[in-house]
Design an enzyme around this catalytic site. Structure first.
Site, PDB file in Angstrom:
ATOM      1  N   CYS A  18       0.828  -1.206   0.000  1.00 55.19           N
ATOM      2  CA  CYS A  18       0.000   0.000   0.000  1.00 55.19           C
ATOM      3  C   CYS A  18       0.869   1.266   0.000  1.00 55.19           C
ATOM      4  O   CYS A  18       1.768   1.411   0.827  1.00 55.19           O
ATOM      5  CB  CYS A  18      -0.915  -0.016   1.228  1.00 55.19           C
ATOM      6  SG  CYS A  18      -1.905   1.470   1.359  1.00 55.19           S
ATOM      7  N   LYS A  42       0.829  -9.497  -0.608  1.00 58.21           N
ATOM      8  CA  LYS A  42       0.738  -8.647  -1.800  1.00 58.21           C
ATOM      9  C   LYS A  42       1.762  -7.520  -1.644  1.00 58.21           C
ATOM     10  O   LYS A  42       1.833  -6.876  -0.597  1.00 58.21           O
ATOM     11  CB  LYS A  42      -0.662  -8.058  -1.946  1.00 58.21           C
ATOM     12  CG  LYS A  42      -0.735  -7.063  -3.119  1.00 58.21           C
ATOM     13  CD  LYS A  42      -2.160  -6.859  -3.584  1.00 58.21           C
ATOM     14  CE  LYS A  42      -2.215  -5.948  -4.797  1.00 58.21           C
ATOM     15  NZ  LYS A  42      -2.545  -4.562  -4.451  1.00 58.21           N
ATOM     16  N   ASN A  65      -0.307  -8.276 -10.884  1.00 52.36           N
ATOM     17  CA  ASN A  65      -1.262  -7.180 -10.782  1.00 52.36           C
ATOM     18  C   ASN A  65      -0.641  -5.929 -11.403  1.00 52.36           C
ATOM     19  O   ASN A  65       0.562  -5.745 -11.375  1.00 52.36           O
ATOM     20  CB  ASN A  65      -1.608  -6.952  -9.291  1.00 52.36           C
ATOM     21  CG  ASN A  65      -2.345  -5.658  -9.047  1.00 52.36           C
ATOM     22  OD1 ASN A  65      -1.874  -4.774  -8.332  1.00 52.36           O
ATOM     23  ND2 ASN A  65      -3.515  -5.520  -9.632  1.00 52.36           N
ATOM     24  N   GLY A  66      -1.541  -5.108 -11.979  1.00 51.29           N
ATOM     25  CA  GLY A  66      -1.115  -3.862 -12.627  1.00 51.29           C
ATOM     26  C   GLY A  66      -1.540  -3.872 -14.074  1.00 51.29           C
ATOM     27  O   GLY A  66      -1.089  -4.724 -14.853  1.00 51.29           O
ATOM     28  N   ASP A  67      -2.472  -2.958 -14.412  1.00 48.98           N
ATOM     29  CA  ASP A  67      -2.930  -2.807 -15.807  1.00 48.98           C
ATOM     30  C   ASP A  67      -3.664  -4.020 -16.370  1.00 48.98           C
ATOM     31  O   ASP A  67      -3.754  -4.170 -17.590  1.00 48.98           O
ATOM     32  CB  ASP A  67      -1.749  -2.476 -16.748  1.00 48.98           C
ATOM     33  CG  ASP A  67      -1.241  -1.056 -16.546  1.00 48.98           C
ATOM     34  OD1 ASP A  67      -1.956  -0.252 -15.916  1.00 48.98           O
ATOM     35  OD2 ASP A  67      -0.127  -0.758 -17.021  1.00 48.98           O
ATOM     36  N   GLY A  83      -7.385  -4.463 -10.740  1.00 52.31           N
ATOM     37  CA  GLY A  83      -7.506  -3.346  -9.805  1.00 52.31           C
ATOM     38  C   GLY A  83      -8.509  -2.325 -10.309  1.00 52.31           C
ATOM     39  O   GLY A  83      -9.728  -2.510 -10.224  1.00 52.31           O
ATOM     40  N   ARG A  84      -7.994  -1.255 -10.916  1.00 52.83           N
ATOM     41  CA  ARG A  84      -8.867  -0.154 -11.316  1.00 52.83           C
ATOM     42  C   ARG A  84      -9.815  -0.512 -12.457  1.00 52.83           C
ATOM     43  O   ARG A  84     -10.734   0.258 -12.756  1.00 52.83           O
ATOM     44  CB  ARG A  84      -8.010   1.058 -11.704  1.00 52.83           C
ATOM     45  CG  ARG A  84      -7.300   1.701 -10.518  1.00 52.83           C
ATOM     46  CD  ARG A  84      -6.172   2.581 -10.979  1.00 52.83           C
ATOM     47  NE  ARG A  84      -5.223   1.810 -11.774  1.00 52.83           N
ATOM     48  CZ  ARG A  84      -4.291   2.332 -12.567  1.00 52.83           C
ATOM     49  NH1 ARG A  84      -4.187   3.630 -12.663  1.00 52.83           N
ATOM     50  NH2 ARG A  84      -3.474   1.556 -13.236  1.00 52.83           N
TER      51      ARG A  84
HETATM   52  C1  LIG Z   1      -9.194   3.227  -4.533  1.00 49.54           C
HETATM   53  C2  LIG Z   1      -8.181   2.095  -4.458  1.00 49.54           C
HETATM   54  C3  LIG Z   1      -8.130   1.310  -3.304  1.00 49.54           C
HETATM   55  C4  LIG Z   1      -7.222   0.253  -3.200  1.00 49.54           C
HETATM   56  N1  LIG Z   1      -7.189  -0.516  -2.061  1.00 49.54           N
HETATM   57  C5  LIG Z   1      -6.355  -1.576  -2.003  1.00 49.54           C
HETATM   58  C6  LIG Z   1      -6.336  -2.433  -0.868  1.00 49.54           C
HETATM   59  O1  LIG Z   1      -7.049  -2.229   0.122  1.00 49.54           O
HETATM   60  N2  LIG Z   1      -5.510  -3.495  -0.897  1.00 49.54           N
HETATM   61  C7  LIG Z   1      -4.697  -3.767  -1.961  1.00 49.54           C
HETATM   62  O2  LIG Z   1      -3.969  -4.755  -1.940  1.00 49.54           O
HETATM   63  N3  LIG Z   1      -4.668  -2.965  -3.034  1.00 49.54           N
HETATM   64  C8  LIG Z   1      -5.480  -1.895  -3.070  1.00 49.54           C
HETATM   65  N4  LIG Z   1      -5.458  -1.075  -4.187  1.00 49.54           N
HETATM   66  C9  LIG Z   1      -4.479  -1.329  -5.261  1.00 49.54           C
HETATM   67  C10 LIG Z   1      -5.025  -2.263  -6.325  1.00 49.54           C
HETATM   68  O3  LIG Z   1      -5.356  -3.512  -5.761  1.00 49.54           O
HETATM   69  C11 LIG Z   1      -3.976  -2.515  -7.405  1.00 49.54           C
HETATM   70  O4  LIG Z   1      -2.814  -3.040  -6.804  1.00 49.54           O
HETATM   71  C12 LIG Z   1      -3.595  -1.263  -8.166  1.00 49.54           C
HETATM   72  O5  LIG Z   1      -4.719  -0.464  -8.483  1.00 49.54           O
HETATM   73  C13 LIG Z   1      -2.823  -1.636  -9.449  1.00 49.54           C
HETATM   74  O6  LIG Z   1      -3.621  -2.397 -10.320  1.00 49.54           O
HETATM   75  P1  LIG Z   1      -4.311  -1.724 -11.631  1.00 49.54           P
HETATM   76  O7  LIG Z   1      -3.205  -1.113 -12.450  1.00 49.54           O
HETATM   77  O8  LIG Z   1      -4.999  -2.876 -12.307  1.00 49.54           O
HETATM   78  O9  LIG Z   1      -5.255  -0.708 -11.099  1.00 49.54           O
HETATM   79  C14 LIG Z   1      -6.351  -0.020  -4.290  1.00 49.54           C
HETATM   80  C15 LIG Z   1      -6.411   0.773  -5.458  1.00 49.54           C
HETATM   81  C16 LIG Z   1      -7.315   1.819  -5.540  1.00 49.54           C
HETATM   82  C17 LIG Z   1      -7.339   2.647  -6.798  1.00 49.54           C
END
Ligand SMILES: Cc1cc2nc3c(=O)[nH]c(=O)nc-3n(C[C@H](O)[C@H](O)[C@H](O)COP(=O)(O)O)c2cc1C
Length: 282
Positions: A69, A108, A173-175, A198-199
């Protein structure tokens, strides 16, 4: 079922968590067909032990430790991604959690704190502990989510996992924006065990499926989520405001969507939002 050796710890934890933040009440699991893994963060190894033990008694399927985080307030305390800078402490937290629960314990994390190549020391340090799963957000904490995920490093991390802890599930994870993209990635990287979205969910709430939702289905989903959020407001007194950030997920790509979103941004309660949605008759 709680492990016998953890019963007393569980009782104490229950009392202290309840006293402090009512955290346990918020960890209630709703009936669901999916196993739920609880994720915890912190920097005190004893708390990881207590929490892992308590979670076993609450019906979770696993415990995931958040060492990734990037939140400033979390990192200030030494937790989340800051753990990358204190690998011995991270290992100690992991061992404490693992020793106090029969549940699988996973981690993670990110590639590093400020430099991508930190992963060459950091990930082996975690793999040496044989976590049930290791999810790697393929960016550093410094990169936040502002650069593309480093997919090019996947083969090297797979090799590390195979050599150090072949039983650990490696999740990337990521994108990863949706299921179709994850399936394509699984063809390119067959030794990766899982793909975490994620997003992507903020763009398409059906991203875990191959279903292409209609506007009507998205509106029905919004109504359901409003009902569920209202329960959170009633039970825990959370504010109405944060849910407004998410209206754009459901309301887009149809004539009048922008106007409807603007009206909803002016609301101050779930009931006001419901009335506006009903009026627009989608
Ligand atoms: C609003 C928000 C809250 C998140 N909360 C957590 C969380 O509680 N635990 C966690 O492991 N990752 C959390 N993440 C990170 C996502 O799980 C992920 O690692 C990150 O967005 C990258 O993936 P993406 O590029 O697919 O978005 C959060 C991301 C966002 C945007």
């Amino acid at each position: 079922m709680i492990h016998e050796k953890n019963a007393i710890l569980f009782k104490n934890t229950y009392a202290s968590l309840k006293g402090r933040h009512n955290a346990l009440e918020r960890l209630e699991i709703a009936p669901t067909d999916a196993p739920i893994i609880a994720q915890i963060w912190g920097k005190n190894p004893e708390h990881f032990a207590e929490c892992a033990a308590a979670l076993e008694g609450l019906g979770f399927a696993g415990v995931d430790l958040n060492f990734g985080c990037p939140d400033k307030n979390v990192n200030k305390t030494g937790g989340g991604a800051a753990m990358i800078k204190t690998p011995e402490l991270a290992v100690s937290c992991f061992r404490n959690a693992k020793e106090h629960t029969n549940l699988p314990v996973s981690i993670k994390t990110r590639l590093g704190w400020s430099q991508v190549d930190e992963f060459r020391e950091w990930l082996p340090c975690l793999l040496n502990e044989h976590p049930a799963a290791l999810t790697v957000h393929l960016r550093t904490k410094k990169e936040m989510s502002k650069v593309s995920a480093h997919f090019e490093l996947i083969p090297e991390i797979v090799k590390m996992r195979n050599e150090i802890s072949p039983e650990t599930k490696f999740i990337i994870n990521g994108d990863i924006k949706d299921r179709a993209f994850a399936l394509k990635m699984s063809e390119d990287y067959p030794e990766v065990d899982g793909f975490m979205i994620g997003r992507g969910v903020f763009i398409n709430p059906y991203c875990f499926t191959e279903h292409e939702a209609t506007t009507e289905e998205l509106m029905e989903l919004l109504k359901l989520h409003l009902d569920l959020y209202e329960k959170q407001i009633d039970k825990y007194g959370v504010s109405y405001e944060p849910i407004k950030h998410f209206y754009k997920i459901y309301i887009n790509n149809f004539p009048g969507a922008a106007e409807l979103r603007a009206k909803l941004m002016d609301t101050h309660s779930i009931n006001e939002a419901r009335d506006i949605i009903e009026e627009c008759k989608i």
